[in-house]
Scaffold this active site. Structure first.
Site, PDB file in Angstrom:
ATOM      1  N   SER A 209      -6.542 -19.351 -12.814  1.00 47.03           N
ATOM      2  CA  SER A 209      -7.169 -20.535 -13.403  1.00 47.03           C
ATOM      3  C   SER A 209      -6.516 -21.831 -12.927  1.00 47.03           C
ATOM      4  O   SER A 209      -6.532 -22.150 -11.752  1.00 47.03           O
ATOM      5  CB  SER A 209      -7.136 -20.401 -14.923  1.00 47.03           C
TER       6      SER A 209
ATOM      7  N   ASP B  41     -11.470 -26.658 -12.666  1.00 44.38           N
ATOM      8  CA  ASP B  41     -10.162 -26.040 -12.453  1.00 44.38           C
ATOM      9  C   ASP B  41     -10.294 -24.985 -11.356  1.00 44.38           C
ATOM     10  O   ASP B  41     -11.338 -24.865 -10.714  1.00 44.38           O
ATOM     11  CB  ASP B  41      -9.609 -25.447 -13.753  1.00 44.38           C
TER      12      ASP B  41
ATOM     13  N   ASP C 269     -10.669 -21.737 -11.067  1.00 44.89           N
ATOM     14  CA  ASP C 269     -11.727 -20.728 -11.055  1.00 44.89           C
ATOM     15  C   ASP C 269     -13.044 -21.253 -11.603  1.00 44.89           C
ATOM     16  O   ASP C 269     -13.972 -20.491 -11.832  1.00 44.89           O
ATOM     17  CB  ASP C 269     -11.284 -19.465 -11.799  1.00 44.89           C
TER      18      ASP C 269
END
Length: 448
Positions: free
Chosen positions: A99, A239, A241
């Site tokens: 992430s 972000d 992902d």
């Protein structure tokens, strides 16, 4: 939280906390678990980290060795994995990503057949298997060995789905996108271009080590400056992902997850689409958001921090909108997880349908100053449960009374304690955060 799986999967520094052997074992278990009654079909996506390829190959080896067929989406957002799993009949999906963490970290998120994060009881079984000294899962043989399939078409179908959700053309709208050198780089610009926007992108050239590096939703100052300097109408930052989205209005102001929940919640209520007249938030949401909801007659619920908990509440109560201040926003009619690009499309819908600038749509919300400091500690649980730390927190809470609040909690993904204070002035926030951190230092919990 389990031994390895936190609120957002199995995460840590690549080949330190999360190794290729761990990934292989996760694959071995999932291939066997879902292949007991039929040949398992499992789809994998990844972000742009250098180590994502290594973990992809390890997972594929484990899955196919257990007899599963594996379909590869390649670099793609987490929500695309969820979409493909639930729309195309896969047993489960795996996303390789950490992430918003730096490039040297990575993680494995498992998504069940309904498109939601994997149940805790199955995660517990995976952990038990990882810790076994001997392998008790049989290896597939001959034609039972699994195969690997290039499935980039699944990502293209997800892109088509996003485009289909737009209610109006974006023609002549100048949109800035910060793709965080991550998963959004394969999706976001194409979606906005197709819808007619004049699309401007930054941080859209991943090289394996620049994901989230001074960019994206966790470093949004670059996008703020870019929007203002180029006279853009709106900007969106994702972000690593692409399951988070924060926005920037035409004046360069940050529109965080709380403000996104406000403008979308108000709009959905007007359209009769806000189920139960309720928005699901977390305990991190700002007092200003709740005051604005009260004024608009919108109810709200609070969960623990983590889109996992927001999602659970939404499922249990059939709510249609929920999310986090950090930009995980869930529209349950369209997705089963936070989706950054979808969120940006829903914000565009409000802007276009209301014929208002983004700054005007949120101007009635007064956000209280909030300071959040992440403190790296030796032991999260020990630090949080220290009686002196608890007394310091209680003292701050009593002094703030109804004019603010303090929240001290363990991170679900990092070895840190998060100290947050919300008050009427920035200097008050800083004073009380410093007071608690000083106690953590004095009790030698902090890693210097």
């Amino acid at each position: 939280m389990g031994k390895y799986f936190g609120t957002d999967g199995f995460r840590g520094e690549a080949n330190v906390d999360l190794t290729v052997t761990d990934a292989y074992k996760v694959g071995r278990f999932l291939g066997h678990y879902y292949g007991k009654e039929h040949k398992a079909k499992i789809v994998i996506g990844k972000d742009t980290r250098r180590s994502s390829y290594m973990f992809e190959y390890s997972l594929v080896a484990g899955l196919t060795a257990s007899g599963a067929d594996v379909y590869l989406l390649h670099v793609t957002p987490t929500p695309s994995v969820s979409y493909v799993v639930r729309s195309e009949g896969f047993d489960c999906g795996i996303m390789i990503s950490a992430s918003h963490n730096p490039y040297y970290d990575n993680g494995i998120k498992v998504i069940n057949g309904n498109g939601y994060k994997l149940e805790a009881e199955i995660e517990n079984k995976i952990e038990e298997y990882i810790d076994l000294n001997e392998d008790n899962i049989p290896l597939a043989k001959r034609d039972n060995i699994g195969c690997t399939v290039d499935y980039s078409i699944g990502r293209h179908r997800y892109i088509g789905y996003l485009i289909s959700l737009a209610t109006r053309s974006f023609k002549n709208i100048k949109v800035g996108l910060d793709c965080s050198n991550g998963s959004a780089s394969t999706v976001a610009k194409g979606v906005f271009d197709t819808l007619g926007a004049k699309t401007y992108t930054i941080n859209n050239e991943p090289d394996g080590t620049n994901i989230n590096e001074n960019c994206g939703s966790t470093h949004i100052k670059n996008l703020q400056k870019y929007v203002v300097e180029n006279g853009l109408d709106v900007g969106f930052a994702y972000d690593g992902d692409a399951d988070r989205c924060l926005a920037v209005d035409e004046l360069g102001n940050i529109i965080d997850g709380d403000l996104i929940l406000y403008l979308c919640g108000k709009y959905m209520k007007e359209k009769g689409e806000l189920n139960n007249n309720t928005v699901v938030t977390t305990i991190m949401s700002n007092l200003g958001l709740y005051k604005a909801f009260d004024r608009e007659g919108i109810a709200y619920e609070k969960t623990a921090v983590g889109d996992k908990y927001v999602n659970e509440n939404m499922i249990q109560n059939s709510h249609s909108l929920g999310g986090e201040q950090s930009g995980h926003i869930i529209f349950s009619k369209h997705a089963t997880t936070g989706d950054g690009v979808l969120t940006s499309l829903k914000i565009m819908e409000v802007i276009l349908e209301k014929k208002m600038k983004l700054s005007e749509l949120v101007k009635e919300v007064k956000i209280y100053p909030q300071l959040l400091v992440n403190v790296k500690v030796k032991d999260k649980k020990e630090a949080r449960e220290d009686l002196d730390v608890q007394k310091a927190v209680e003292k701050v809470s009593a002094e703030l009374a109804s004019e603010g609040r303090i929240l001290v909690r363990e991170s679900g993904t990092e070895p840190v304690i998060r100290v947050m204070v919300e008050a009427s002035k920035d200097e008050i926030c800083k004073k009380y955060v410093d007071d608690v951190i000083e106690v953590l230092k004095r009790k030698q919990h902090i890693i210097e």
